[in-house]
Write a protein that holds these residues in place. Structure first.
Motif, PDB file in Angstrom:
ATOM      1  N   ASP A 169      25.029 -15.951  47.498  1.00  0.00           N
ATOM      2  CA  ASP A 169      25.211 -16.800  46.308  1.00  0.00           C
ATOM      3  C   ASP A 169      26.009 -16.068  45.238  1.00  0.00           C
ATOM      4  OD1 ASP A 169      21.996 -18.577  46.028  1.00  0.00           O
ATOM      5  OD2 ASP A 169      23.805 -18.934  47.228  1.00  0.00           O
ATOM      6  N   GLY A 170      25.639 -14.786  45.036  1.00  0.00           N
ATOM      7  CA  GLY A 170      26.164 -14.040  43.893  1.00  0.00           C
ATOM      8  C   GLY A 170      27.465 -13.319  44.214  1.00  0.00           C
ATOM      9  N   VAL A 171      28.454 -13.436  43.336  1.00  0.00           N
ATOM     10  CA  VAL A 171      29.729 -12.743  43.530  1.00  0.00           C
ATOM     11  C   VAL A 171      30.165 -12.076  42.235  1.00  0.00           C
ATOM     12  CG1 VAL A 171      30.611 -14.207  45.404  1.00  0.00           C
ATOM     13  CG2 VAL A 171      30.962 -14.899  43.021  1.00  0.00           C
ATOM     14  N   ARG A 172      30.937 -10.972  42.380  1.00  0.00           N
ATOM     15  CA  ARG A 172      31.610 -10.328  41.252  1.00  0.00           C
ATOM     16  C   ARG A 172      33.093 -10.265  41.576  1.00  0.00           C
ATOM     17  NH1 ARG A 172      28.352  -8.191  37.438  1.00  0.00           N
ATOM     18  NH2 ARG A 172      26.197  -7.611  37.988  1.00  0.00           N
ATOM     19  N   TYR A 173      33.923 -10.284  40.525  1.00  0.00           N
ATOM     20  CA  TYR A 173      35.359 -10.190  40.740  1.00  0.00           C
ATOM     21  C   TYR A 173      35.693  -8.869  41.415  1.00  0.00           C
ATOM     22  CZ  TYR A 173      36.672 -14.212  37.820  1.00  0.00           C
ATOM     23  OH  TYR A 173      36.842 -15.483  37.317  1.00  0.00           O
ATOM     24  N   THR A 174      36.578  -8.931  42.397  1.00  0.00           N
ATOM     25  CA  THR A 174      37.085  -7.689  42.980  1.00  0.00           C
ATOM     26  C   THR A 174      38.270  -7.241  42.145  1.00  0.00           C
ATOM     27  OG1 THR A 174      38.703  -8.858  44.328  1.00  0.00           O
ATOM     28  CG2 THR A 174      36.509  -8.548  45.291  1.00  0.00           C
ATOM     29  N   ASP A 175      38.658  -5.975  42.293  1.00  0.00           N
ATOM     30  CA  ASP A 175      39.829  -5.475  41.552  1.00  0.00           C
ATOM     31  C   ASP A 175      41.070  -6.284  41.910  1.00  0.00           C
ATOM     32  OD1 ASP A 175      38.711  -2.002  41.662  1.00  0.00           O
ATOM     33  OD2 ASP A 175      38.189  -3.725  40.374  1.00  0.00           O
ATOM     34  N   ALA A 176      41.161  -6.669  43.187  1.00  0.00           N
ATOM     35  CA  ALA A 176      42.343  -7.438  43.616  1.00  0.00           C
ATOM     36  C   ALA A 176      42.373  -8.793  42.913  1.00  0.00           C
ATOM     37  CB  ALA A 176      42.310  -7.624  45.137  1.00  0.00           C
ATOM     38  N   GLU A 177      41.222  -9.417  42.799  1.00  0.00           N
ATOM     39  CA  GLU A 177      41.170 -10.732  42.137  1.00  0.00           C
ATOM     40  C   GLU A 177      41.519 -10.594  40.655  1.00  0.00           C
ATOM     41  OE1 GLU A 177      37.656 -12.872  44.842  1.00  0.00           O
ATOM     42  OE2 GLU A 177      37.148 -11.522  43.182  1.00  0.00           O
ATOM     43  N   LEU A 178      41.011  -9.541  40.037  1.00  0.00           N
ATOM     44  CA  LEU A 178      41.319  -9.339  38.612  1.00  0.00           C
ATOM     45  C   LEU A 178      42.805  -9.039  38.445  1.00  0.00           C
ATOM     46  CD1 LEU A 178      38.189  -7.268  37.533  1.00  0.00           C
ATOM     47  CD2 LEU A 178      38.745  -9.617  36.848  1.00  0.00           C
ATOM     48  N   ASP A 179      43.345  -8.254  39.362  1.00  0.00           N
ATOM     49  CA  ASP A 179      44.765  -7.922  39.291  1.00  0.00           C
ATOM     50  C   ASP A 179      45.610  -9.185  39.419  1.00  0.00           C
ATOM     51  OD1 ASP A 179      47.327  -6.597  41.242  1.00  0.00           O
ATOM     52  OD2 ASP A 179      46.896  -6.024  39.151  1.00  0.00           O
ATOM     53  N   GLU A 180      45.209 -10.045  40.346  1.00  0.00           N
ATOM     54  CA  GLU A 180      45.906 -11.316  40.555  1.00  0.00           C
ATOM     55  C   GLU A 180      45.941 -12.116  39.254  1.00  0.00           C
ATOM     56  OE1 GLU A 180      48.017 -14.267  42.053  1.00  0.00           O
ATOM     57  OE2 GLU A 180      47.571 -12.341  43.032  1.00  0.00           O
ATOM     58  N   MET A 181      44.832 -12.060  38.504  1.00  0.00           N
ATOM     59  CA  MET A 181      44.752 -12.842  37.253  1.00  0.00           C
ATOM     60  C   MET A 181      45.712 -12.327  36.189  1.00  0.00           C
ATOM     61  SD  MET A 181      40.671 -13.391  36.832  1.00  0.00           S
ATOM     62  CE  MET A 181      40.647 -14.628  35.544  1.00  0.00           C
ATOM     63  N   THR A 182      46.140 -11.051  36.321  1.00  0.00           N
ATOM     64  CA  THR A 182      47.021 -10.521  35.274  1.00  0.00           C
ATOM     65  C   THR A 182      48.463 -10.941  35.497  1.00  0.00           C
ATOM     66  OG1 THR A 182      47.529  -8.514  36.495  1.00  0.00           O
ATOM     67  CG2 THR A 182      45.559  -8.469  35.081  1.00  0.00           C
ATOM     68  N   LYS A 183      48.722 -11.483  36.687  1.00  0.00           N
ATOM     69  CA  LYS A 183      50.117 -11.859  36.971  1.00  0.00           C
ATOM     70  C   LYS A 183      50.495 -13.038  36.086  1.00  0.00           C
ATOM     71  CE  LYS A 183      50.626  -9.392  41.103  1.00  0.00           C
ATOM     72  NZ  LYS A 183      49.364  -9.368  41.909  1.00  0.00           N
ATOM     73  N   PRO A 184      51.704 -12.950  35.509  1.00  0.00           N
ATOM     74  CA  PRO A 184      52.147 -14.040  34.633  1.00  0.00           C
ATOM     75  C   PRO A 184      52.092 -15.351  35.387  1.00  0.00           C
ATOM     76  CG  PRO A 184      53.736 -12.261  34.581  1.00  0.00           C
ATOM     77  CD  PRO A 184      52.741 -11.930  35.678  1.00  0.00           C
ATOM     78  N   GLN A 185      51.642 -16.336  34.695  1.00  0.00           N
ATOM     79  CA  GLN A 185      51.526 -17.639  35.364  1.00  0.00           C
ATOM     80  C   GLN A 185      51.705 -18.711  34.311  1.00  0.00           C
ATOM     81  OE1 GLN A 185      47.595 -18.625  36.523  1.00  0.00           O
ATOM     82  NE2 GLN A 185      48.206 -19.579  38.425  1.00  0.00           N
ATOM     83  N   GLU A 186      52.286 -19.831  34.717  1.00  0.00           N
ATOM     84  CA  GLU A 186      52.412 -20.962  33.799  1.00  0.00           C
ATOM     85  C   GLU A 186      51.027 -21.256  33.252  1.00  0.00           C
ATOM     86  OE1 GLU A 186      55.676 -21.304  32.844  1.00  0.00           O
ATOM     87  OE2 GLU A 186      54.494 -23.027  32.166  1.00  0.00           O
ATOM     88  N   ASP A 399      30.318 -18.714  27.695  1.00  0.00           N
ATOM     89  CA  ASP A 399      29.667 -19.841  28.376  1.00  0.00           C
ATOM     90  C   ASP A 399      30.055 -19.911  29.850  1.00  0.00           C
ATOM     91  OD1 ASP A 399      29.977 -23.468  28.266  1.00  0.00           O
ATOM     92  OD2 ASP A 399      28.322 -22.198  28.988  1.00  0.00           O
ATOM     93  N   ASN A 400      30.084 -18.740  30.517  1.00  0.00           N
ATOM     94  CA  ASN A 400      30.360 -18.759  31.965  1.00  0.00           C
ATOM     95  C   ASN A 400      29.261 -18.034  32.707  1.00  0.00           C
ATOM     96  OD1 ASN A 400      34.072 -18.720  32.061  1.00  0.00           O
ATOM     97  ND2 ASN A 400      32.596 -20.319  31.637  1.00  0.00           N
ATOM     98  N   GLY A 401      28.019 -18.228  32.273  1.00  0.00           N
ATOM     99  CA  GLY A 401      26.893 -17.664  33.005  1.00  0.00           C
ATOM    100  C   GLY A 401      26.426 -16.327  32.464  1.00  0.00           C
ATOM    101  N   SER A 402      25.653 -15.614  33.318  1.00  0.00           N
ATOM    102  CA  SER A 402      25.028 -14.368  32.877  1.00  0.00           C
ATOM    103  C   SER A 402      25.857 -13.138  33.223  1.00  0.00           C
ATOM    104  CB  SER A 402      23.648 -14.239  33.529  1.00  0.00           C
ATOM    105  OG  SER A 402      23.013 -13.042  33.166  1.00  0.00           O
ATOM    106  N   GLY A 403      27.003 -13.349  33.882  1.00  0.00           N
ATOM    107  CA  GLY A 403      27.802 -12.224  34.349  1.00  0.00           C
ATOM    108  C   GLY A 403      28.449 -11.419  33.235  1.00  0.00           C
ATOM    109  N   LYS A 404      28.674 -10.144  33.510  1.00  0.00           N
ATOM    110  CA  LYS A 404      29.258  -9.261  32.498  1.00  0.00           C
ATOM    111  C   LYS A 404      30.721  -9.593  32.259  1.00  0.00           C
ATOM    112  CE  LYS A 404      30.479  -5.357  35.518  1.00  0.00           C
ATOM    113  NZ  LYS A 404      30.133  -3.935  35.838  1.00  0.00           N
ATOM    114  N   ILE A 405      31.235  -9.085  31.155  1.00  0.00           N
ATOM    115  CA  ILE A 405      32.622  -9.351  30.750  1.00  0.00           C
ATOM    116  C   ILE A 405      33.551  -8.453  31.551  1.00  0.00           C
ATOM    117  CG2 ILE A 405      34.242  -9.022  28.833  1.00  0.00           C
ATOM    118  CD1 ILE A 405      32.103 -10.182  26.974  1.00  0.00           C
TER     119      ILE A 405
END
Ligand SMILES: [Zn+2]
Length: 519
Positions: A169-186, A399-405
């Motif tokens: 059930d429980g997931v944390r962002y992986t470094d790859a996923e966080l890195d993907e989020m930093t890519k410029p995007q519309e 407001d995205n749950g109990s997960g850390k920043i």
């Protein structure tokens, strides 16, 4: 001696496409905030009073009022001023569950897991009845049931909503996923429903027909309606309830039933095995005070030039009624209250005024924050702004749950990148590193963004928010992660400190165009 460390930022062409600038961070104060937030935290105590001690905080309910009054007094006890429940306008009827019992009695006894649908009536005392399968895709299909459903317990044909999954059930962002989020995007509005999509139109059509079926069943005088809830393993995700408007049409008592229990009853009925049930549902509507309220309080600014400017933090305090709204959103509310406690505990005298707001009726459409913005800052429909709009440096939401920043969404405005990068740097060891140009939607910072006030939601680890707790009967205090909430409160307190002390306000995007109401 106060330690000042200049976070020299380099022009890193082509990596995340941000231009860095000089930004100052007071590491001495950051250390004090870390120590108070990580070693002397009260966040779980606050969360206890917002969940176990208050109950399900549905909009308009006595339980939400209780939690609001407790929060007002607690913030006052920490030395905040102007602590109050502030009315934002007319909401509608309040509602709460006062009894919820239902069981199969034939072919054998089995108590079911189910939650009365919000804003539906009770069964007016105990009822017993046969379970009847109603199959109707058109109004004509309903005709064959005319005069046959009085006192019955109605069930509809439904595909198994219980998909077996063996993923955690429980997931944390992986470094790859966080890195993907930093890519410029519309910049794109996440979660926006494409109103022209066939899926959206089909969902609207189904919803309209369901209203017709509800009216028919109510006229027939059925005893109880069972509907299949999303979820598995006894988890019941509650959906939007019946209407809380004063003009709401009468509906039948309805139970959102766990997938396992619903499918068992349905299989029995379809196999021609008679099923009987008994139930006793008691709900209460409240119409004495139909105003909606937000909780607000402040740490006043001290700087002659800047004290009239504001840094606002918040999250919604209302929840759905299946449990006690632990991760949605006692987590965010407790963290924001803890931020104020931390800043008082380190004896912080801010330059700008810091205001906390705990919204109500977010679950029904961001009503608490949207009306607060309308009352104080401006109208996104016309973009007629009030003088106060120019005085808010930034609004921070959780407001995205109990997960850390893990970082922050820049809401399509990369000019804040060097600032937030510098402010996150002291928390690299706590896993907060990421800034993304992406938008995130569907929560209260959007209300500020809509009138041109910089509004931000932090990137949080999902944990089991999506899979288990978000709007479900499992959303209790037990689902809160103490270390995650401590980390979040510490980082937000540091952001608030920096925003309050910064000479300049947070840079702003171009003012949005007026957004006339959609019909
Ligand atoms: Zn929420």
């Amino acid at each position: 001696m106060k330690l000042k460390l200049l976070y020299s930022c380099l022009l890193v062409a082509g990596t995340a496409g941000f231009t860095f600038a000089q930004e100052t961070v007071d590491t001495a104060m950051v250390s004090k905030i870390r120590n108070e937030g990580l070693n002397h935290s009260k966040v779980m105590e606050t969360a206890f009073y917002l969940t176990d001690a208050s109950g399900p905080r549905l909009s308009g309910s006595p339980e939400l009022k209780h939690a609001q009054e407790w929060a007002v007094n607690q913030l006052k006890s920490w030395g905040l001023v102007n602590s109050a429940r502030e009315p934002w306008g007319h909401f509608g009827k309040g509602w709460e569950v006062q009894k919820n019992y239902a069981a199969v009695t034939l072919p054998y006894y089995h108590a079911i897991i189910a939650i009365p649908k919000a804003w539906t009536p009770g069964t007016n005392g105990p009822v017993t009845g046969d379970v009847v399968l109603v199959k109707a895709d058109t109004i004509t299909d309903l005709d064959k049931y005319k005069g046959t459903l009085k006192g019955k317990i109605v069930i509809f044909d439904a595909k198994p909503g219980v998909e077996r999954t063996y993923k955690a059930d429980g997931v944390r962002y992986t470094d790859a996923e966080l890195d993907e989020m930093t890519k410029p995007q519309e910049a794109r509005q996440r979660g926006a429903f494409d109103r022209n999509s066939p899926a959206f139109r089909a969902a609207m059509k189904a919803r309209t027909f369901r209203t017709v079926v509800n009216a028919f069943l109510q006229q027939e005088g059925v005893g109880l309606v069972l509907s299949q809830a999303r979820g598995s393993d006894g988890t019941v995700f509650t959906t939007n309830g019946a209407s809380y408007a004063d003009t709401a049409k009468a509906v039948s008592p309805e139970l959102e039933t766990s997938g396992e229990d619903y499918q068992r009853i349905l299989r029995l009925v379809k196999a021609g095995i008679p099923v009987k049930m008994e139930a006793d549902i008691k709900t209460q509507f409240f119409t004495e005070d139909e105003q909606g309220y937000d909780v607000v309080a402040e740490i006043p600014g001290t700087d002659k030039k800047l004290k009239d400017q504001l840094v606002i933090i918040g999250g919604h305090l209302d929840s759905w009624h299946g449990a006690t709204g632990g991760t949605d959103n006692a987590a965010g509310s407790a963290v924001m209250m803890e931020v104020m406690r931390i800043l008082k505990a380190v004896n912080f005298k801010p330059r700008r005024t810091i205001r906390i707001a705990l919204w109500s009726s977010e679950e029904q459409g961001l009503f608490g924050s949207r009306n607060y913005v309308l009352n104080h800052f401006g109208d996104p429909k016309t973009m007629e702004l009030k003088p106060e709009q120019a005085k808010v440096s930034a609004y921070y939401n959780l407001d995205n749950g109990s997960g850390k920043i893990r970082g922050i969404y820049m809401q399509g405005d990369s000019t804040t990148a060097p600032i937030f990068k510098a402010w996150l740097a002291p928390f690299k060891d706590l896993g907060a590193t990421t800034i993304t140009n992406r938008n995130t939607g569907s929560t209260d910072h959007v209300s500020f963004d809509a009138v041109g006030i910089p509004g931000f939601q932090f990137i949080q680890d999902a944990l089991d928010y999506g899979a288990r707790t978000h709007h479900s009967n499992q959303d209790t205090y037990d689902k809160l992660s103490e270390d995650d909430l401590k980390q979040a409160a510490t980082i937000v307190a540091s952001f608030v400190y920096n925003t309050s002390q910064r000479d300049e306000m947070i840079p702003r995007k171009e003012l949005p165009k007026p957004q006339p109401a959609r019909n």
